[in-house]
Scaffold this active site. Structure first.
Site, short mmCIF file in Angstrom:
data_model
loop_
_atom_site.label_atom_id
_atom_site.label_comp_id
_atom_site.label_asym_id
_atom_site.label_seq_id
_atom_site.Cartn_x
_atom_site.Cartn_y
_atom_site.Cartn_z
N LYS A 127 14.40 -7.86 22.64
CA LYS A 127 14.94 -9.07 23.28
C LYS A 127 15.93 -9.81 22.38
CE LYS A 127 11.16 -12.23 22.01
NZ LYS A 127 11.93 -13.07 21.09
N SER A 135 13.05 -21.44 24.16
CA SER A 135 13.77 -20.54 25.07
C SER A 135 14.28 -21.30 26.29
CB SER A 135 12.82 -19.42 25.51
OG SER A 135 13.24 -18.84 26.72
N ARG A 163 12.62 -19.90 29.55
CA ARG A 163 11.30 -20.46 29.87
C ARG A 163 11.44 -21.90 30.35
NH1 ARG A 163 8.97 -17.89 24.29
NH2 ARG A 163 8.36 -15.85 25.12
N GLY A 209 10.51 -21.93 14.37
CA GLY A 209 9.65 -21.41 13.31
C GLY A 209 8.96 -20.13 13.75
N THR A 215 3.79 -20.85 12.35
CA THR A 215 4.30 -22.22 12.25
C THR A 215 4.17 -22.93 13.59
OG1 THR A 215 5.87 -21.52 10.56
CG2 THR A 215 6.33 -23.61 11.66
N ARG A 216 4.52 -22.23 14.67
CA ARG A 216 4.45 -22.84 16.01
C ARG A 216 3.00 -23.15 16.39
NH1 ARG A 216 9.07 -19.80 19.69
NH2 ARG A 216 10.41 -19.26 17.95
N CYS A 239 21.09 -14.03 24.54
CA CYS A 239 19.65 -14.24 24.67
C CYS A 239 19.32 -15.71 24.85
CB CYS A 239 18.89 -13.64 23.48
SG CYS A 239 19.68 -13.87 21.90
#
Length: 321
Positions: free
Chosen positions: A88, A137, A140, A158, A162-163, A250
């Site tokens: 991706k 994104s 999303r 991150g 981290t997320r 992307c």
């Protein structure tokens, strides 16, 4: 076990330094070593621009090769022989002299909802109004705004750990991640809900690995053959052709879903506005060998339904910052 040449050789594999990238690259290294025990496979890591710039939304950086450029320079300079990417992240137009040499079998390409502990009894559709959802994104973001206009969305950057830490610390009520990434890192238990395709079509190539190499390097192409998964490859070629035809990188709200049954490839595609108010979606089917043509046909179909106008407005918006 396969044979390539009479002479054992050292093959240098380029990889990003993130935990997920390394898990994926070491898996490729291990598979190749099994097939070619006489060769040595070395992993060479490097940081990409996307790994270094963590305080700016991805869409605003404006480079389609954010997570791939340094790896590609490594191959063109002959410092490495191949590079492992999350497919991706790999732009649909590759630099001159490089090709997509192999597509591996796909993990589940869906998006996943990961929630803060206080919402463990909720699903995406039952989260209270004003809940803060983290995603980096635009794809999303646009689809979820379309279906759940009562939710709030906030950029999150991150690596995966981290997320998750930002979520657990209470900065977000929930975040959206790829099912495949969580599975590959052994964190499938964090998947609270697999978001259905009707709500969020996934990113082009999501869940598959793309291995890039130099054009004409037949020995490396031969080495990669055992890892190629034809069904995944056909599906991803259709998806990438669709994205390329719409000239979307992307970081635009373009989503897909693809299936193959009895050699019949069915591709669903979607383009949405950033505010989630406009969403066009359609389907095209055809023989799997016509994957590229299926992608082009679907792009043309959506363009006729207003997809190009939506994309033009988004590009203008991103450029304005």
């Amino acid at each position: 076990m396969s044979t390539v040449s009479a002479q054992p050789r050292t093959v240098r594999i380029g990889s990003r330094k993130s935990q997920l990238a390394l898990v994926q690259t070491y898996w490729v290294q291990e598979q190749l070593q099994k097939h070619f025990p006489d060769c040595t496979f070395e992993v060479h890591t490097m940081s990409t621009q996307g790994d270094k710039i963590l305080d700016v939304a991805l869409a605003k950086i404006g480079d389609k090769g954010l997570f791939t450029k340094e790896l590609e320079v490594g191959m063109l300079n002959k410092g490495t022989d191949l590079a492992v990417h999350s497919l991706k992240d790999l732009p649909t137009n590759l630099p001159e002299g490089l090709i997509l040499g192999c597509v591996t079998e796909r993990e589940n390409p869906a998006d996943a909802l990961v929630v803060h502990e206080k919402h463990k009894d909720k699903q995406l559709e039952t989260l209270p109004a004003g809940s803060i959802i983290g995603t980096s994104s635009l794809r999303r973001l646009a689809q979820l705004r379309y279906h759940y206009p009562h939710l709030e969305f906030k950029d999150i950057r991150g690596n995966l750990n981290t997320r998750l830490a930002k979520l657990d610390e209470g900065g977000y009520d929930a975040i959206i991640l790829a099912v495949a990434g969580l599975q590959r890192l052994g964190m499938a238990d964090r998947i609270h809900q697999v978001i259905p395709a009707e709500i969020s079509l996934h990113a082009v190539g999501q869940g598959a690995l793309g291995i890039e190499c130099r054009l004409g390097d037949n020995e490396i192409l031969q080495i990669l053959k055992p890892l190629e998964h034809l069904e995944t490859a056909h599906r991803c070629y259709a998806e990438r052709s669709f994205l390329r035809s719409l000239e979307g990188g992307c970081q635009v709200p373009i989503g897909v879903n693809s299936t193959i049954e009895n050699d019949q490839l069915t591709l669903t595609g979607m383009v949405a506005s950033l505010d989630g108010k406009l969403l066009v979606k359609d389907i095209v089917s055809g023989h799997r060998e016509s994957a590229e043509q299926i992608g082009i046909e679907l792009a043309n179909k959506l363009r006729n339904q207003g997809a190009q106008d939506i994309l033009d407005k988004i590009f203008a918006e991103i450029q304005r910052g």
